[in-house]
Design a protein around this motif. Sequence first.
Motif, PDB file in Angstrom:
ATOM      1  N   LYS A 103       2.857  12.641 -38.535  1.00 19.35           N
ATOM      2  CA  LYS A 103       2.236  11.751 -39.519  1.00 19.35           C
ATOM      3  C   LYS A 103       1.416  10.661 -38.831  1.00 19.35           C
ATOM      4  O   LYS A 103       0.314  10.319 -39.280  1.00 19.35           O
ATOM      5  CB  LYS A 103       3.312  11.123 -40.410  1.00 19.35           C
ATOM      6  CG  LYS A 103       3.929  12.070 -41.418  1.00 19.35           C
ATOM      7  CD  LYS A 103       4.992  11.356 -42.251  1.00 19.35           C
ATOM      8  CE  LYS A 103       5.664  12.320 -43.222  1.00 19.35           C
ATOM      9  NZ  LYS A 103       6.738  11.650 -44.000  1.00 19.35           N
ATOM     10  N   ALA A 104       1.966  10.109 -37.745  1.00 15.97           N
ATOM     11  CA  ALA A 104       1.260   9.051 -37.018  1.00 15.97           C
ATOM     12  C   ALA A 104      -0.035   9.584 -36.406  1.00 15.97           C
ATOM     13  O   ALA A 104      -1.090   8.944 -36.486  1.00 15.97           O
ATOM     14  CB  ALA A 104       2.165   8.464 -35.930  1.00 15.97           C
ATOM     15  N   ALA A 105       0.057  10.775 -35.794  1.00 18.22           N
ATOM     16  CA  ALA A 105      -1.132  11.389 -35.196  1.00 18.22           C
ATOM     17  C   ALA A 105      -2.162  11.730 -36.262  1.00 18.22           C
ATOM     18  O   ALA A 105      -3.370  11.533 -36.063  1.00 18.22           O
ATOM     19  CB  ALA A 105      -0.739  12.643 -34.420  1.00 18.22           C
ATOM     20  N   GLN A 106      -1.686  12.235 -37.418  1.00 18.76           N
ATOM     21  CA  GLN A 106      -2.601  12.595 -38.505  1.00 18.76           C
ATOM     22  C   GLN A 106      -3.278  11.368 -39.092  1.00 18.76           C
ATOM     23  O   GLN A 106      -4.449  11.414 -39.473  1.00 18.76           O
ATOM     24  CB  GLN A 106      -1.839  13.352 -39.589  1.00 18.76           C
ATOM     25  CG  GLN A 106      -2.737  13.945 -40.676  1.00 18.76           C
ATOM     26  CD  GLN A 106      -3.739  14.932 -40.128  1.00 18.76           C
ATOM     27  OE1 GLN A 106      -3.396  15.832 -39.391  1.00 18.76           O
ATOM     28  NE2 GLN A 106      -5.006  14.753 -40.481  1.00 18.76           N
ATOM     29  N   ALA A 168       0.154  21.938 -26.358  1.00 16.68           N
ATOM     30  CA  ALA A 168       1.247  20.968 -26.248  1.00 16.68           C
ATOM     31  C   ALA A 168       0.744  19.556 -25.993  1.00 16.68           C
ATOM     32  O   ALA A 168       1.329  18.586 -26.490  1.00 16.68           O
ATOM     33  CB  ALA A 168       2.204  21.390 -25.127  1.00 16.68           C
ATOM     34  N   ILE A 169      -0.369  19.435 -25.258  1.00 16.06           N
ATOM     35  CA  ILE A 169      -0.843  18.107 -24.866  1.00 16.06           C
ATOM     36  C   ILE A 169      -1.392  17.325 -26.053  1.00 16.06           C
ATOM     37  O   ILE A 169      -1.556  16.104 -25.977  1.00 16.06           O
ATOM     38  CB  ILE A 169      -1.911  18.223 -23.746  1.00 16.06           C
ATOM     39  CG1 ILE A 169      -1.944  16.946 -22.908  1.00 16.06           C
ATOM     40  CG2 ILE A 169      -3.282  18.549 -24.313  1.00 16.06           C
ATOM     41  CD1 ILE A 169      -2.746  17.067 -21.638  1.00 16.06           C
ATOM     42  N   HIS A 170      -1.658  17.999 -27.174  1.00 14.13           N
ATOM     43  CA  HIS A 170      -2.127  17.297 -28.362  1.00 14.13           C
ATOM     44  C   HIS A 170      -0.983  16.598 -29.109  1.00 14.13           C
ATOM     45  O   HIS A 170      -1.237  15.755 -29.976  1.00 14.13           O
ATOM     46  CB  HIS A 170      -2.826  18.275 -29.314  1.00 14.13           C
ATOM     47  CG  HIS A 170      -4.197  18.680 -28.849  1.00 14.13           C
ATOM     48  ND1 HIS A 170      -4.401  19.653 -27.886  1.00 14.13           N
ATOM     49  CD2 HIS A 170      -5.432  18.245 -29.218  1.00 14.13           C
ATOM     50  CE1 HIS A 170      -5.704  19.795 -27.694  1.00 14.13           C
ATOM     51  NE2 HIS A 170      -6.346  18.957 -28.479  1.00 14.13           N
ATOM     52  N   PHE A 171       0.266  16.984 -28.816  1.00 11.96           N
ATOM     53  CA  PHE A 171       1.450  16.374 -29.435  1.00 11.96           C
ATOM     54  C   PHE A 171       1.391  16.425 -30.965  1.00 11.96           C
ATOM     55  O   PHE A 171       1.805  15.493 -31.651  1.00 11.96           O
ATOM     56  CB  PHE A 171       1.631  14.931 -28.962  1.00 11.96           C
ATOM     57  CG  PHE A 171       2.003  14.828 -27.511  1.00 11.96           C
ATOM     58  CD1 PHE A 171       3.283  15.091 -27.077  1.00 11.96           C
ATOM     59  CD2 PHE A 171       1.045  14.471 -26.572  1.00 11.96           C
ATOM     60  CE1 PHE A 171       3.622  15.002 -25.736  1.00 11.96           C
ATOM     61  CE2 PHE A 171       1.362  14.382 -25.234  1.00 11.96           C
ATOM     62  CZ  PHE A 171       2.657  14.651 -24.812  1.00 11.96           C
ATOM     63  N   GLN A 172       0.860  17.527 -31.486  1.00 12.11           N
ATOM     64  CA  GLN A 172       0.868  17.765 -32.929  1.00 12.11           C
ATOM     65  C   GLN A 172       1.650  19.059 -33.163  1.00 12.11           C
ATOM     66  O   GLN A 172       1.106  20.153 -33.107  1.00 12.11           O
ATOM     67  CB  GLN A 172      -0.562  17.846 -33.463  1.00 12.11           C
ATOM     68  CG  GLN A 172      -1.277  16.503 -33.419  1.00 12.11           C
ATOM     69  CD  GLN A 172      -2.710  16.574 -33.882  1.00 12.11           C
ATOM     70  OE1 GLN A 172      -3.503  17.331 -33.346  1.00 12.11           O
ATOM     71  NE2 GLN A 172      -3.048  15.780 -34.875  1.00 12.11           N
TER      72      GLN A 172
END
Length: 262
Positions: A103-106, A168-172
Amino acid sequence: MIVAITALCENYMSYVELLRLNLSVQSLGLFVIPPFFVSLLFSNHPFKYLQISCAPSFMSILGVVVCMVVAIPFMNYIIDWNEAMHLPKALAGVESWMRESEKAAQAITDQILDMQSVGELLIVLLIVGVLAGVGEELTFRGILQRLILDKCRNRHIAIWVAAFIFSAIHFQFYGFIPRLLLGAFFGYLLVGSGNLWLPIITHFLNNTMTTLYTYFSKDNLFLTSYETIGTADSSTAWMAWVSLVLFVFCCWGFRKYLFARH
């Protein structure tokens, strides 16, 4: 560096403008520039080492465009399936953390893609389409995939490991599988063509389509339904499997074309 630039510009720019500036600096500093320095450690001809010394043919570009377009319903299905995934109850705490992180990344992504004018659209296309497309492909396919391949001598392992790290490096976490599949597709494009420009163009196309969709779908009910095409709960679920068959067929034909040129 990002902190210094933010401190210098925070009195002259809005929060969203600062987010976009930080993303631009991050793309340049972490993904676009470093691959050229790394390539100089292994070769006196960095452009050749990175496989960007010659332009791809028009037919090659057309081939990847067709592959990407026919894959849309199937990718919508995978995106929807990945977003609906749940961990076992024993890992409820982990899942809660993953969803909060998502949610934070979005929220940050939504702010970056909140475009109110054509000028903002062009700026975001430059950042998300050009800088991200070029930088991430230089790093993950141009350098990382090549180093793994040199070490293990197995192109499939190199492609999928690089794709895994890329995703993985996108952390989504709830977009991990679609991004993994995209990364693998980019990797096979590089191996099949020997030209990094094809993955770069495909990555640019993918990010640009997402950006344009976000911009034009705000008040367009027809475009809003675009992302549901092929999803399991829609009346077009069958299109996902037709899309997959067409994608495999197009990739097979495209592969034959690429190998015929080598």
